[in-house]
Enzyme design. Structure first.
Site, PDB file in Angstrom:
ATOM      1  CE  LYS A 113       6.990  -6.395  -3.621  1.00  0.00           C
ATOM      2  NZ  LYS A 113       7.028  -6.887  -2.235  1.00  0.00           N
ATOM      3  NE  ARG A 164       5.945  -0.396   6.135  1.00  0.00           N
ATOM      4  CZ  ARG A 164       6.373  -1.458   6.798  1.00  0.00           C
ATOM      5  NH1 ARG A 164       6.990  -1.317   7.953  1.00  0.00           N
ATOM      6  NH2 ARG A 164       6.142  -2.676   6.334  1.00  0.00           N
TER       7      ARG A 164
HETATM    8  N1  BES Z   1       3.044  -4.724  -1.418  1.00  0.00           N
HETATM    9  C1  BES Z   1       3.869  -5.370  -0.475  1.00  0.00           C
HETATM   10  C2  BES Z   1       3.100  -6.301   0.458  1.00  0.00           C
HETATM   11  C3  BES Z   1       2.523  -7.546  -0.166  1.00  0.00           C
HETATM   12  C4  BES Z   1       3.250  -8.710  -0.208  1.00  0.00           C
HETATM   13  C5  BES Z   1       1.222  -7.542  -0.631  1.00  0.00           C
HETATM   14  C6  BES Z   1       2.692  -9.857  -0.737  1.00  0.00           C
HETATM   15  C7  BES Z   1       0.669  -8.687  -1.178  1.00  0.00           C
HETATM   16  C8  BES Z   1       1.405  -9.849  -1.218  1.00  0.00           C
HETATM   17  C9  BES Z   1       4.586  -4.332   0.395  1.00  0.00           C
HETATM   18  O1  BES Z   1       4.845  -3.113  -0.189  1.00  0.00           O
HETATM   19  C10 BES Z   1       5.891  -4.934   0.790  1.00  0.00           C
HETATM   20  O2  BES Z   1       6.654  -5.215  -0.080  1.00  0.00           O
HETATM   21  N2  BES Z   1       6.114  -5.121   2.082  1.00  0.00           N
HETATM   22  C11 BES Z   1       7.313  -5.726   2.564  1.00  0.00           C
HETATM   23  C12 BES Z   1       7.718  -5.028   3.834  1.00  0.00           C
HETATM   24  C13 BES Z   1       9.078  -5.405   4.327  1.00  0.00           C
HETATM   25  C14 BES Z   1      10.150  -4.875   3.381  1.00  0.00           C
HETATM   26  C15 BES Z   1       9.254  -4.827   5.702  1.00  0.00           C
HETATM   27  C16 BES Z   1       7.012  -7.202   2.818  1.00  0.00           C
HETATM   28  O3  BES Z   1       5.944  -7.523   3.309  1.00  0.00           O
HETATM   29  O4  BES Z   1       7.872  -8.020   2.509  1.00  0.00           O
HETATM   30 ZN    ZN Z   2       6.691  -3.096  -1.311  1.00  0.00          ZN
END
Ligand code: BES
Ligand code: ZN
Ligand code: ZN
Length: 498
Positions: free
Chosen positions: A276, A350
């Site tokens: 990230k 997931r």
């Molecule tokens: N933990 C994150 C989701 C999240 C994002 C929670 C912002 C709280 C605030 C999750 O694991 C994630 O990173 N999801 C990705 C999925 C994508 C790669 C398909 C996302 O939402 O960007």
């Molecule tokens: Zn994530």
């Protein structure tokens, strides 16, 4: 811990809170034990400095011999009062009093509030609001800079019909609020301290405090034996080992199948090799708030002595980049035998849920509800006030939405459906971990939910609480950080089944 007592004629406090409706009778709403301040209030009415508008506040000093401060707080118009607005009023006034260094606070509960909600709900909701308002996460600050601890809150009420019902409302409120605050505390604790092992330890501590709660923690070797390949895959980039927490609370009839709650417990989500970027990596200590909600629910169920069968499951690990990390293009095998092509290591929640949802099958559950900070897409869709709910069970959806409404939490239903289920199908494995709608850009919350559905073979609901389970700033009635979203809604729902 803050305790709750009746306000007696002789009680002295640091601050007396008087909620005032927005209408022409401000002086008439001043309780008779405060007759002395009516003159001061007269001037407030004349100057219109205080009109009882929602959450409007004025502090009076030296106005009462027994109370160092008097805080008038606006309740707004009587017809607009709901449990939510009442709780906001209580919470905001307690926070103000506490910020003025009050460690003993008196709260005047107007008779129209008790008439409106009844003894039990008035007592319970007032205590939940007060107790969650006093919580602050400041153990890392120097002593003088910490928030004043509130020792006692004295409640004044003059028209309760039943003391036992009132007291039971207070006790229920404390149990629920302590569980909400536990969830907040787990979430607020830095990720170096709140590791998978510490989260497991917190669950075990609950098992020691509440003997009705049987807690078992599966270590890496047992996770391997069970074939939880997805949880293992996500965890392999971290030096910390994964854990799988099982909490069983079996206080219902033996023949009743249980409700199962599953919570995502990523103690830090760096994104892994699909790292990230800043600022999205900030706040990722909160990626275990689904797990925190489940621990909160289990604690509250045990403290309240609910007569039900309830299971809590928490897969927990860290998602880190390293030479041993799982990679895009890897194929992992979940406990139910389904294979998953990894396309983005940041879609890790997931994956660990896939194993936990597969594990849930062994209980032949009545219903499984999972909580997860699963997608940024859900935040884009709903903002910071509502969490997303996904289910094919219309009754469960409306029951949970009603329970949320009663608890001052908000849920909004988002779709599951064939197009999302199709979008996570894969050429080289059974499914892939990101959806293919609009080149993976569209409907991210729904494709994530559709992915989870592949690992369920029972009635199921998914709650994506990325949106509203934490906030940087907080609100006048609750400090920033984790807010314990979901604990109260689920307890309210479970109590309707009693
Ligand atoms: N933990 C994150 C989701 C999240 C994002 C929670 C912002 C709280 C605030 C999750 O694991 C994630 O990173 N999801 C990705 C999925 C994508 C790669 C398909 C996302 O939402 O960007
Ligand atoms: Zn994530
Ligand atoms: Zn995550």
């Amino acid at each position: 811990m803050t305790t709750y007592e009746d306000l007696e004629d002789t009680t002295h406090t640091d601050c007396l809170v008087i909620p005032i409706l927005e209408n022409d009778t401000i002086e008439a709403q001043i309780p008779s034990y405060c007759d002395g301040i009516k003159k001061t209030v007269d001037s407030l009415v004349v100057t219109k400095d205080f009109e009882g508008k929602p959450l409007q506040q004025t502090v009076l000093y030296g106005a009462h011999s027994q109370h160092k401060r008097i805080l008038l707080i606006g309740l707004g118009k009587e017809e607009d009062i709901t449990t939510e607005t009442w709780k906001q009023t209580v919470g905001a006034s307690i926070r103000t009093a506490q910020e003025k260094k009050s460690s003993t606070i008196a709260m005047h509960i107007p008779s129209h509030i008790i008439t409106r909600f009844g003894d039990s709900i008035a007592a319970k909701e007032t205590v939940i609001a007060a107790h969650t308002a006093t919580y602050s996460f400041d153990t890392h600050k120097e002593e003088g800079a910490q928030t004043t601890r509130v020792e006692t809150i004295y409640l004044y009420k003059n028209n309760t019909t039943d003391e036992t019902v009132w007291q039971r409302g207070i006790d229920t409120g404390i149990h629920i609020a302590e569980s909400v605050n536990l969830a907040r505390h787990l979430g607020n604790t830095p990720p170096s301290d709140m590791t998978p092992a510490s989260l497991a330890q917190e669950a075990q501590k609950l098992g020691e405090v509440f003997p009705s709660l049987l807690v078992k923690v599966l270590e890496k070797s047992e996770i391997e034996k069970l074939g939880m390949g997805c949880l293992l895959g996500v965890s392999q980039g971290s030096v910390l080992e994964p854990k799988f927490i099982i909490m069983e609370y079996l206080q219902g009839n033996k023949e009743d199948t249980p409700m199962v709650f599953v919570g995502k417990g990523i103690t830090f989500d760096s994104g892994g090799l699909s790292l990230k970027p800043d600022p999205y990596i900030r706040d990722m200590k909160f990626d275990m708030l689904g797990a925190a909600t489940v621990l909160g629910i289990m604690r509250a169920a045990a403290a309240l002595g609910l007569k039900q069968n309830i299971i809590g499951l928490v897969p927990t690990c860290e998602n880190m980049p390293s030479g041993s990390s799982y990679r895009p293009d890897d194929i992992l095998r979940a406990m139910n035998g389904k294979t998953v092509l990894i396309q983005n290591t940041d879609a890790e929640g997931r994956l660990i849920l896939a194993d936990a949802l597969s594990y849930a099958s062994k209980y032949t559950p009545k219903h499984v509800i999972d909580f997860a900070t699963l997608t940024g897409a859900c935040v884009v869709a709903l903002g910071n006030e509502r969490s997303g709910i996904f289910t094919k069970d219309d009754t469960m959806s409306s029951n949970l939405q009603a329970a949320a409404e009663k608890s001052g939490e908000k849920l909004w239903r988002l779709p599951l459906g064939k197009e999302y289920t199709e979008a996570v199908k894969c050429e080289v494995a059974d499914v892939k971990n990101i959806g293919g709608v609009g080149g993976a850009r569209y409907a991210g919350a729904s494709t994530a939910a559709a992915f989870l559905e592949y690992f369920t073979d029972y009635p199921w609901t998914h709650i994506d609480l990325s949106c509203s389970s934490y906030g940087e700033k907080g609100k006048p009635w609750i400090r920033g950080g984790a807010n314990g979203f979901g604990v109260q809604t689920i307890i309210t729902y479970l109590q309707t089944l009693e």
